[in-house]
Design an enzyme around this catalytic site. Structure first.
Site, PDB file in Angstrom:
ATOM      1  N   SER A 170       0.878  -1.227   0.057  1.00 25.07           N
ATOM      2  CA  SER A 170       0.020  -0.022  -0.084  1.00 25.07           C
ATOM      3  C   SER A 170       0.790   1.237  -0.221  1.00 25.07           C
ATOM      4  O   SER A 170       1.846   1.361   0.866  1.00 25.07           O
ATOM      5  CB  SER A 170      -0.814   0.135   1.302  1.00 25.07           C
ATOM      6  OG  SER A 170      -2.046  -0.780   1.221  1.00 25.07           O
ATOM      7  N   HIS A 198      -3.385   1.181  -4.642  1.00 29.03           N
ATOM      8  CA  HIS A 198      -2.833  -0.277  -5.420  1.00 29.03           C
ATOM      9  C   HIS A 198      -3.248   0.202  -6.908  1.00 29.03           C
ATOM     10  O   HIS A 198      -4.375  -0.123  -7.196  1.00 29.03           O
ATOM     11  CB  HIS A 198      -3.476  -1.447  -4.912  1.00 29.03           C
ATOM     12  CG  HIS A 198      -2.805  -1.739  -3.465  1.00 29.03           C
ATOM     13  ND1 HIS A 198      -1.821  -2.700  -3.305  1.00 29.03           N
ATOM     14  CD2 HIS A 198      -3.259  -1.298  -2.327  1.00 29.03           C
ATOM     15  CE1 HIS A 198      -1.588  -2.877  -1.843  1.00 29.03           C
ATOM     16  NE2 HIS A 198      -2.582  -1.990  -1.387  1.00 29.03           N
ATOM     17  N   HIS A 240      -6.012  -8.718  -1.702  1.00 29.53           N
ATOM     18  CA  HIS A 240      -6.205  -8.950  -0.332  1.00 29.53           C
ATOM     19  C   HIS A 240      -7.476  -9.801   0.037  1.00 29.53           C
ATOM     20  O   HIS A 240      -8.447  -9.692  -0.827  1.00 29.53           O
ATOM     21  CB  HIS A 240      -6.318  -7.624   0.609  1.00 29.53           C
ATOM     22  CG  HIS A 240      -5.225  -6.704   0.424  1.00 29.53           C
ATOM     23  ND1 HIS A 240      -5.166  -5.768  -0.631  1.00 29.53           N
ATOM     24  CD2 HIS A 240      -4.191  -6.354   1.136  1.00 29.53           C
ATOM     25  CE1 HIS A 240      -4.088  -4.926  -0.708  1.00 29.53           C
ATOM     26  NE2 HIS A 240      -3.469  -5.327   0.249  1.00 29.53           N
ATOM     27  N   TYR A 265      -9.698  -9.417   2.162  1.00 27.70           N
ATOM     28  CA  TYR A 265     -10.870  -8.666   2.414  1.00 27.70           C
ATOM     29  C   TYR A 265     -11.299  -7.861   1.210  1.00 27.70           C
ATOM     30  O   TYR A 265     -12.469  -7.439   1.420  1.00 27.70           O
ATOM     31  CB  TYR A 265     -10.447  -7.406   3.442  1.00 27.70           C
ATOM     32  CG  TYR A 265      -9.638  -6.348   3.092  1.00 27.70           C
ATOM     33  CD1 TYR A 265      -9.974  -5.475   2.056  1.00 27.70           C
ATOM     34  CD2 TYR A 265      -8.222  -6.521   3.459  1.00 27.70           C
ATOM     35  CE1 TYR A 265      -8.921  -4.360   1.631  1.00 27.70           C
ATOM     36  CE2 TYR A 265      -7.321  -5.527   3.065  1.00 27.70           C
ATOM     37  CZ  TYR A 265      -7.583  -4.798   2.201  1.00 27.70           C
ATOM     38  OH  TYR A 265      -6.506  -3.794   1.736  1.00 27.70           O
ATOM     39  N   GLU A 266     -10.830  -8.075   0.037  1.00 26.03           N
ATOM     40  CA  GLU A 266     -11.562  -7.891  -1.328  1.00 26.03           C
ATOM     41  C   GLU A 266     -12.519  -8.478  -1.898  1.00 26.03           C
ATOM     42  O   GLU A 266     -13.254  -8.337  -2.561  1.00 26.03           O
ATOM     43  CB  GLU A 266     -10.452  -7.498  -2.120  1.00 26.03           C
ATOM     44  CG  GLU A 266      -9.450  -6.133  -1.948  1.00 26.03           C
ATOM     45  CD  GLU A 266      -8.376  -6.121  -3.051  1.00 26.03           C
ATOM     46  OE1 GLU A 266      -8.737  -5.672  -4.169  1.00 26.03           O
ATOM     47  OE2 GLU A 266      -7.245  -6.524  -2.526  1.00 26.03           O
ATOM     48  N   ALA A 269       2.772  -2.545   3.865  1.00 28.85           N
ATOM     49  CA  ALA A 269       2.714  -1.524   5.094  1.00 28.85           C
ATOM     50  C   ALA A 269       2.136  -2.306   6.305  1.00 28.85           C
ATOM     51  O   ALA A 269       1.205  -2.956   5.965  1.00 28.85           O
ATOM     52  CB  ALA A 269       1.540  -0.354   4.516  1.00 28.85           C
ATOM     53  N   MET A 287      -2.373  -7.232   6.395  1.00 30.48           N
ATOM     54  CA  MET A 287      -3.427  -7.835   5.835  1.00 30.48           C
ATOM     55  C   MET A 287      -2.968  -8.570   4.661  1.00 30.48           C
ATOM     56  O   MET A 287      -3.779  -8.795   3.628  1.00 30.48           O
ATOM     57  CB  MET A 287      -4.752  -7.077   5.517  1.00 30.48           C
ATOM     58  CG  MET A 287      -5.195  -6.075   6.872  1.00 30.48           C
ATOM     59  SD  MET A 287      -6.411  -5.106   6.455  1.00 30.48           S
ATOM     60  CE  MET A 287      -6.355  -3.811   7.823  1.00 30.48           C
ATOM     61  N   SER A 288      -1.746  -8.936   4.318  1.00 31.59           N
ATOM     62  CA  SER A 288      -1.355  -9.239   3.253  1.00 31.59           C
ATOM     63  C   SER A 288       0.007  -9.991   3.109  1.00 31.59           C
ATOM     64  O   SER A 288       0.343 -10.515   4.315  1.00 31.59           O
ATOM     65  CB  SER A 288      -0.984  -8.168   2.208  1.00 31.59           C
ATOM     66  OG  SER A 288       0.033  -7.359   2.475  1.00 31.59           O
ATOM     67  N   ASN A 345       2.397   2.776  10.715  1.00 30.33           N
ATOM     68  CA  ASN A 345       1.513   3.380  11.978  1.00 30.33           C
ATOM     69  C   ASN A 345       1.817   2.673  13.112  1.00 30.33           C
ATOM     70  O   ASN A 345       2.228   1.357  12.979  1.00 30.33           O
ATOM     71  CB  ASN A 345       0.212   3.455  11.873  1.00 30.33           C
ATOM     72  CG  ASN A 345      -0.416   2.024  11.368  1.00 30.33           C
ATOM     73  OD1 ASN A 345      -0.154   1.562  10.262  1.00 30.33           O
ATOM     74  ND2 ASN A 345      -1.173   1.539  12.362  1.00 30.33           N
ATOM     75  N   HIS A 348      -6.142   4.292   6.928  1.00 32.92           N
ATOM     76  CA  HIS A 348      -5.499   4.360   5.752  1.00 32.92           C
ATOM     77  C   HIS A 348      -4.757   5.394   5.149  1.00 32.92           C
ATOM     78  O   HIS A 348      -3.810   5.230   4.475  1.00 32.92           O
ATOM     79  CB  HIS A 348      -6.458   3.448   4.693  1.00 32.92           C
ATOM     80  CG  HIS A 348      -5.895   3.074   3.371  1.00 32.92           C
ATOM     81  ND1 HIS A 348      -4.850   1.940   3.561  1.00 32.92           N
ATOM     82  CD2 HIS A 348      -6.028   3.041   2.173  1.00 32.92           C
ATOM     83  CE1 HIS A 348      -4.593   1.566   2.278  1.00 32.92           C
ATOM     84  NE2 HIS A 348      -5.199   2.287   1.372  1.00 32.92           N
TER      85      HIS A 348
HETATM   86  O1  LIG Z   1      -0.360  -5.186   3.071  1.00 31.62           O
HETATM   87  P1  LIG Z   1      -0.392  -3.840   2.155  1.00 31.62           P
HETATM   88  O2  LIG Z   1      -0.972  -4.374   0.622  1.00 31.62           O
HETATM   89  O3  LIG Z   1       0.749  -3.307   1.989  1.00 31.62           O
HETATM   90  O4  LIG Z   1      -1.509  -3.181   2.652  1.00 31.62           O
HETATM   91  C1  LIG Z   1      -1.953  -2.637   4.077  1.00 31.62           C
HETATM   92  O5  LIG Z   1      -2.425  -1.416   4.348  1.00 31.62           O
HETATM   93  C2  LIG Z   1      -3.981  -1.713   4.301  1.00 31.62           C
HETATM   94  C3  LIG Z   1      -4.598  -0.815   5.417  1.00 31.62           C
HETATM   95  O6  LIG Z   1      -4.009   0.371   5.267  1.00 31.62           O
HETATM   96  C4  LIG Z   1      -4.123  -3.235   4.371  1.00 31.62           C
HETATM   97  O7  LIG Z   1      -4.424  -3.748   2.747  1.00 31.62           O
HETATM   98  C5  LIG Z   1      -2.631  -3.646   4.674  1.00 31.62           C
HETATM   99  O8  LIG Z   1      -2.489  -4.972   4.545  1.00 31.62           O
HETATM  100  N1  LIG Z   2      -4.150  -5.051  10.105  1.00 33.88           N
HETATM  101  C1  LIG Z   2      -3.394  -3.895   9.789  1.00 33.88           C
HETATM  102  N2  LIG Z   2      -3.031  -3.673   8.542  1.00 33.88           N
HETATM  103  C2  LIG Z   2      -2.319  -2.569   8.690  1.00 33.88           C
HETATM  104  N3  LIG Z   2      -1.752  -1.974   7.501  1.00 33.88           N
HETATM  105  C3  LIG Z   2      -0.880  -0.943   7.983  1.00 33.88           C
HETATM  106  N4  LIG Z   2      -1.320  -0.578   9.212  1.00 33.88           N
HETATM  107  C4  LIG Z   2      -1.813  -1.773   9.590  1.00 33.88           C
HETATM  108  C5  LIG Z   2      -2.213  -1.905  10.869  1.00 33.88           C
HETATM  109  O1  LIG Z   2      -2.248  -1.012  11.882  1.00 33.88           O
HETATM  110  N5  LIG Z   2      -2.974  -3.104  10.877  1.00 33.88           N
END
Ligand SMILES: O=P(O)(O)O[C@H]1O[C@H](CO)[C@@H](O)[C@H]1O
Ligand SMILES: Nc1nc2[nH]cnc2c(=O)[nH]1
Length: 292
Positions: free
Chosen positions: A37, A68, A90, A92-93, A120, A223-224, A247, A261
């Site tokens: 991200s 993305h 991801h 969640y999509e 991220a 989440m990835s 963060n 986000h």
């Molecule tokens: O893992 P990438 O794709 O960098 O994205 C991260 O950032 C998003 C949340 O801000 C979520 O999709 C998390 O997985």
């Molecule tokens: N689950 C999760 N995904 C993220 N992607 C970027 N920051 C975060 C976070 O704090 N938690």
């Protein structure tokens, strides 16, 4: 040949997609890169680009998340042929996990030997700061514990074995290379290593969840990545992955901080240049010295 599958794709389907791509570019990538991200700028480093929008690639899902772009970029990085996903998929999509990870099998069939994944993530380790780069040394696969693993279903031995080992998922030489390159570039102050935990998302974690994940040994949460790593290792590619700590996970009931986000994308922008330099330097050295 290009079916509307909602579960997995066969070896032949993956081969058809790879051949479709190979027919349209002379680039024969040996390194595959996945942009997290807000980290899509990594793809802009490639020279002599040949670009495909995901919507035009047979069998490919579409990117639905801000940050993305949804483009597959072929090109060279200081002379080395690479392919770069500007945007990943991801859970969640709403895609089945086999669809999220399909690009790893396409990478393999394109000839990719090494995959570099970026993401991220929220920092759980209390020593981590926003902007830190964490070299991933291991993972916790929470969806996997609940039975959601990308290798579920019939196993095709042409990709890999039924029960792949994951204790060596993250290549140790590449971790060392990243550390060496990071130190050389003067990034020592914000270079870390640690364990990445994947959750399904899209909701960010509660305070109790962050505390639990930290106790379980996770340094960062996202989440990835993990699903892609499992499929990449299953088919025999070497894997390196890093998290940009965008963060700090909220661990304290007195805290006013709230994960969002926008902050994730903003931190990506601020560290983009350093990340690009680190990844591009690594790419030029993979295959040299001890990093063969
Ligand atoms: O893992 P990438 O794709 O960098 O994205 C991260 O950032 C998003 C949340 O801000 C979520 O999709 C998390 O997985
Ligand atoms: N689950 C999760 N995904 C993220 N992607 C970027 N920051 C975060 C976070 O704090 N938690």
């Amino acid at each position: 040949m290009f079916p509307e599958s909602h579960t997995g794709y066969s070896y032949e389907d993956c081969r058809a997609t790879a051949d479709w791509l190979l027919a349209q570019t002379a680039v024969r990538p040996v390194v595959g890169i996945v942009c997290g991200s807000g980290l899509g700028g990594l793809a802009d480093m490639l020279k002599d680009q040949v670009v495909f929008n995901y919507r035009d690639i047979p069998n490919f899902p579409q990117s639905t998340v801000h940050g993305h772009a949804g483009r597959l970029v072929f090109g060279t990085l200081k002379g080395r042929p690479c392919v770069c996903m500007q945007g990943r998929f991801h859970l969640y999509e709403g895609y089945p996990i086999q669809k999220i990870t399909l690009p790893m099998r396409i990478f393999k069939l394109l000839g990719v030997e090494t995959v570099i994944l970026t993401n991220a993530a929220g920092g759980l380790n209390q020593d981590f700061k926003v902007g830190d780069i964490m070299i991933i040394k291991d993972h916790l696969n929470m969806p996997g514990f609940a039975g959601n693993n990308p290798l579920i279903g019939p196993n095709d031995e042409r990709f890999g074995v039924r029960f792949p080992c994951m204790s060596d998922a993250y290549d140790r030489e590449l971790q060392q290379l990243a550390m060496d390159v990071g130190i050389e570039l003067g990034y020592g102050d914000f270079l870390r290593e640690g364990v990445y935990c994947v959750l399904g998302g899209p909701s960010f974690e509660t305070i109790a969840e962050c505390r639990m994940l930290h106790k379980l040994g996770a340094d960062a949460v996202g989440m990835s990545t993990v699903h892609e790593v499992i499929v990449a290792r299953h088919c025999g590619m070497r894997v390196f992955a890093l998290s940009l700590i965008t963060n700090r996970a909220v661990m304290d009931y007195d805290s006013e901080e709230k994960a969002n986000h926008e902050e994730v994308l903003e931190t990506g922008k601020q560290r983009a240049e350093q990340l690009e330099r680190m990844v591009s330097t690594m790419v030029t050295r993979i295959g040299h010295n001890n990093y063969s």
